[in-house]
Write a protein that holds these residues in place. Structure first.
Motif, PDB file in Angstrom:
ATOM      1  N   UNK A 279       0.822  -1.217   0.000  1.00 34.28           N
ATOM      2  CA  UNK A 279       0.000   0.000   0.000  1.00 34.28           C
ATOM      3  C   UNK A 279       0.850   1.260   0.000  1.00 34.28           C
ATOM      4  N   UNK A 280       2.036   1.197   0.595  1.00 36.95           N
ATOM      5  CA  UNK A 280       2.920   2.364   0.612  1.00 36.95           C
ATOM      6  C   UNK A 280       3.314   2.800  -0.794  1.00 36.95           C
ATOM      7  N   UNK A 281       3.190   1.892  -1.750  1.00 41.62           N
ATOM      8  CA  UNK A 281       3.509   2.205  -3.143  1.00 41.62           C
ATOM      9  C   UNK A 281       2.247   2.271  -4.016  1.00 41.62           C
ATOM     10  N   UNK A 282       1.085   2.267  -3.382  1.00 44.45           N
ATOM     11  CA  UNK A 282      -0.161   2.350  -4.130  1.00 44.45           C
ATOM     12  C   UNK A 282      -0.600   1.039  -4.740  1.00 44.45           C
ATOM     13  N   UNK A 283      -0.147  -0.077  -4.176  1.00 45.13           N
ATOM     14  CA  UNK A 283      -0.455  -1.401  -4.725  1.00 45.13           C
ATOM     15  C   UNK A 283      -1.398  -2.140  -3.793  1.00 45.13           C
ATOM     16  N   UNK A 284      -2.394  -2.786  -4.363  1.00 43.17           N
ATOM     17  CA  UNK A 284      -3.272  -3.656  -3.595  1.00 43.17           C
ATOM     18  C   UNK A 284      -3.533  -4.921  -4.415  1.00 43.17           C
ATOM     19  N   UNK A 285      -4.333  -5.816  -3.844  1.00 44.76           N
ATOM     20  CA  UNK A 285      -4.620  -7.082  -4.514  1.00 44.76           C
ATOM     21  C   UNK A 285      -5.280  -6.862  -5.870  1.00 44.76           C
ATOM     22  N   UNK A 286      -6.159  -5.874  -5.957  1.00 45.63           N
ATOM     23  CA  UNK A 286      -6.880  -5.624  -7.202  1.00 45.63           C
ATOM     24  C   UNK A 286      -5.920  -5.198  -8.316  1.00 45.63           C
ATOM     25  N   UNK A 287      -4.938  -4.379  -7.981  1.00 48.19           N
ATOM     26  CA  UNK A 287      -3.973  -3.962  -8.994  1.00 48.19           C
ATOM     27  C   UNK A 287      -3.117  -5.156  -9.439  1.00 48.19           C
ATOM     28  N   UNK A 288      -2.707  -5.975  -8.496  1.00 48.41           N
ATOM     29  CA  UNK A 288      -1.942  -7.172  -8.853  1.00 48.41           C
ATOM     30  C   UNK A 288      -2.760  -8.069  -9.779  1.00 48.41           C
ATOM     31  N   UNK A 289      -4.041  -8.222  -9.457  1.00 50.47           N
ATOM     32  CA  UNK A 289      -4.906  -9.063 -10.284  1.00 50.47           C
ATOM     33  C   UNK A 289      -5.067  -8.469 -11.679  1.00 50.47           C
ATOM     34  N   UNK A 290      -5.195  -7.159 -11.756  1.00 51.25           N
ATOM     35  CA  UNK A 290      -5.326  -6.477 -13.052  1.00 51.25           C
ATOM     36  C   UNK A 290      -4.076  -6.737 -13.896  1.00 51.25           C
ATOM     37  N   UNK A 291      -2.888  -6.598 -13.285  1.00 47.58           N
ATOM     38  CA  UNK A 291      -1.641  -6.823 -14.022  1.00 47.58           C
ATOM     39  C   UNK A 291      -1.521  -8.284 -14.450  1.00 47.58           C
ATOM     40  N   UNK A 292      -1.935  -9.178 -13.590  1.00 44.61           N
ATOM     41  CA  UNK A 292      -1.833 -10.605 -13.906  1.00 44.61           C
ATOM     42  C   UNK A 292      -2.769 -10.974 -15.053  1.00 44.61           C
ATOM     43  N   UNK A 293      -3.992 -10.494 -14.990  1.00 42.68           N
ATOM     44  CA  UNK A 293      -4.978 -10.852 -16.021  1.00 42.68           C
ATOM     45  C   UNK A 293      -4.591 -10.312 -17.386  1.00 42.68           C
ATOM     46  N   UNK A 294      -4.019  -9.124 -17.406  1.00 40.72           N
ATOM     47  CA  UNK A 294      -3.697  -8.471 -18.677  1.00 40.72           C
ATOM     48  C   UNK A 294      -2.239  -8.673 -19.099  1.00 40.72           C
ATOM     49  N   UNK A 295      -1.467  -9.338 -18.228  1.00 43.76           N
ATOM     50  CA  UNK A 295      -0.043  -9.544 -18.510  1.00 43.76           C
ATOM     51  C   UNK A 295       0.637  -8.213 -18.840  1.00 43.76           C
ATOM     52  N   UNK A 296       0.296  -7.209 -18.038  1.00 43.67           N
ATOM     53  CA  UNK A 296       0.872  -5.883 -18.231  1.00 43.67           C
ATOM     54  C   UNK A 296       1.494  -5.397 -16.936  1.00 43.67           C
ATOM     55  N   UNK A 297       2.703  -4.814 -16.996  1.00 44.78           N
ATOM     56  CA  UNK A 297       3.342  -4.290 -15.783  1.00 44.78           C
ATOM     57  C   UNK A 297       2.729  -2.959 -15.369  1.00 44.78           C
ATOM     58  N   UNK A 298       3.055  -2.546 -14.169  1.00 43.17           N
ATOM     59  CA  UNK A 298       2.598  -1.257 -13.655  1.00 43.17           C
ATOM     60  C   UNK A 298       3.749  -0.660 -12.849  1.00 43.17           C
TER      61      UNK A 298
END
Length: 321
Positions: free
Chosen positions: A209-228
Motif C-alpha cells: 500500500x505504501x507504493x499504491x499497490x493492492x490485490x486488485x492492482x496485482x490481479x489487473x496486471x496478472x490478467x492483462x499480462x501488463x506491468x505497472x
C-alpha cells in the motif's frame, strides 16, 4: 539411468540405511526433491553423501504437505483432514514403527530420530500449512512472520543438526532461521502471479500500500499480462530488503562444519540469484516466471564442488549440542 541408480544407492549406503523399505522411502523423498526443488537439490549435491539423504527427507516431507495444500484432491478427502492425518502419522512414526505411514513420513521420522530434531518444529510447520487453507493475505510483516516461522524458519532450524556446527548449535540457529526466511521471501517474490492464481498474496499489504499497490492492482496486471510502475517500485523495495536478509544470514555459514559450507553458500547464491533475475526482468513477475539460468547454476556449482571436495579432505565432524 544406471549411474543415477548407483549414486542413489551409494548415498543410502553411506548414510547406513540398510532396511529395504526405508531405502525406498528415502528414494521417494529424493525424487520429490529432484523434481520440485531443483535449486536446493543442486546445492545438496555439494554435501557429503551421508547427509544428503536426510536433506532429501526434510524436503520430501515439506513438499508432500505443500502439495496437499496447493493441489487438494477433493475426491479423496478435504485438505484439512489430510493435513491432520499427516500430522498424526508423523507423531506415531516419531515414537515407533509406522508401517502404514506415507513413505515421506517414515523417512523424515528416521531423520528426526537420527539427529534428535524437535517434534515441535514439525508441529509449527504443519500449523503454517493449515494457514494456507484459510488465510489469503497478510496485513503486515508481523502477521506474515507468524506464517514464515512455520513455513521457513523451522526448516532452517531442522537443517542445522544435519549440517553440523563447529561450535554450540544455538549460535548457528538464528542465522539458519534467517536464511530460511530469505529463501521463503524470495519464493514469494518470484511466485506472486502463481500465488495470486491460488487466491493468496504473501507480500505484506501495508508494504504494498505504501507504493499504491493492492490485490486488485496485482490481479489487473496478472490478467492483462501488463506491468505497472507502482508494482515495479513495490517489488524493487522488497527485493532490496530481501538482499539485506541474505547479508545478515550469510554470517552464519562459517558456524557450520566445513564440509557443509559449500552447500549452504551455493544455495544462498542460487536463491539470491533469483532476486537478480527479478530485477533483470524489470520486476515483471506477473506475466512470467523468472528462474536462474543454467549458466549461472553451473557457475555456482562447479567452484562449489571444488570447495566441498577440499573441505571433505580435511573435515572432522563435530556434533555440538
Amino acid at each position: 539411468m544406471r549411474s543415477a541408480a548407483r549414486a542413489e544407492r551409494a548415498e543410502l549406503d553411506a548414510a547406513g540405511v540398510t532396511d529395504p523399505v526405508l531405502r525406498a522411502d528415502y528414494l521417494r523423498c529424493r525424487a520429490l526433491h529432484a523434481a520440485h526443488g531443483r535449486t536446493y537439490f543442486l546445492a545438496t549435491r555439494l554435501l557429503p553423501a551421508p547427509r544428503r539423504v536426510h536433506v532429501h527427507a526434510l524436503y520430501g516431507f515439506a513438499r508432500y504437505a505443500d502439495e496437499i495444500v496447493d493441489h487438494p484432491d477433493e475426491a479423496v478427502s478435504d485438505p484439512a483432514a489430510r493435513l491432520d492425518a499427516l500430522g498424526a502419522a508423523l507423531r506415531a512414526a516419531l515414537t515407533g514403527p509406522a508401517p502404514d505411514a506415507p513413505p515421506v513420513v517414515r523417512a523424515v521420522a528416521h531423520t528426526a530420530r537420527t539427529y534428535g530434531l524437535a517434534p515441535e518444529l514439525f508441529g509449527d510447520f504443519l500449523a503454517s500449512m493449515r494457514m494456507d487453507l484459510t488465510v489469503t493475505g497478510y496485513a503486515d510483516d508481523a502477521a506474515l512472520a507468524r506464517y514464515v516461522h512455520g513455513s521457513a524458519e523451522v526448516i532452517g532450524l531442522q537443517m542445522v543438526p544435519v549440517l553440523g556446527t563447529v561450535g554450540p548449535r544455538a549460535e548457528a540457529e538464528p542465522y539458519a532461521a534467517l536464511l530460511g526466511v530469505a529463501f521463503q521471501i524470495t519464493n514469494f517474490l518470484r511466485d506472486v502471479g502463481e500465488d495470486l492464481d491460488r487466491g493468496r498474496v504473501y507480500l505484506p499489504a501495508d508494504e504494498l500500500a505504501a507504493f499504491g499497490v493492492d490485490r486488485e492492482l496485482l490481479r489487473w496486471c496478472r490478467d492483462r499480462r501488463r506491468p505497472d510502475p507502482r508494482v515495479r517500485r513495490a517489488l524493487a523495495h522488497l527485493v532490496a530488503r530481501t538482499h539485506g536478509t541474505y547479508r545478515r544470514a550469510e554470517r552464519g555459514i562459517e558456524l557450520l562444519e566445513p564440509a557443509s559450507r559449500a552447500c549452504v553458500e551455493a544455495a544462498r547464491r542460487l536463491y539470491e540469484g533469483v532476486l537478480d533475475e527479478i530485477a533483470d526482468a524489470d520486476y515483471d513477475v506477473l506475466s512470467r516466471r523468472v528462474s536462474v539460468p543454467t549458466r549461472r547454476r553451473v557457475a555456482v556449482a562447479v567452484p562449489g564442488m571444488a570447495r566441498a571436495l577440499a573441505a571433505r579432505a580435511t573435515d572432522r565432524p563435530h556434533r555440538s549440542g
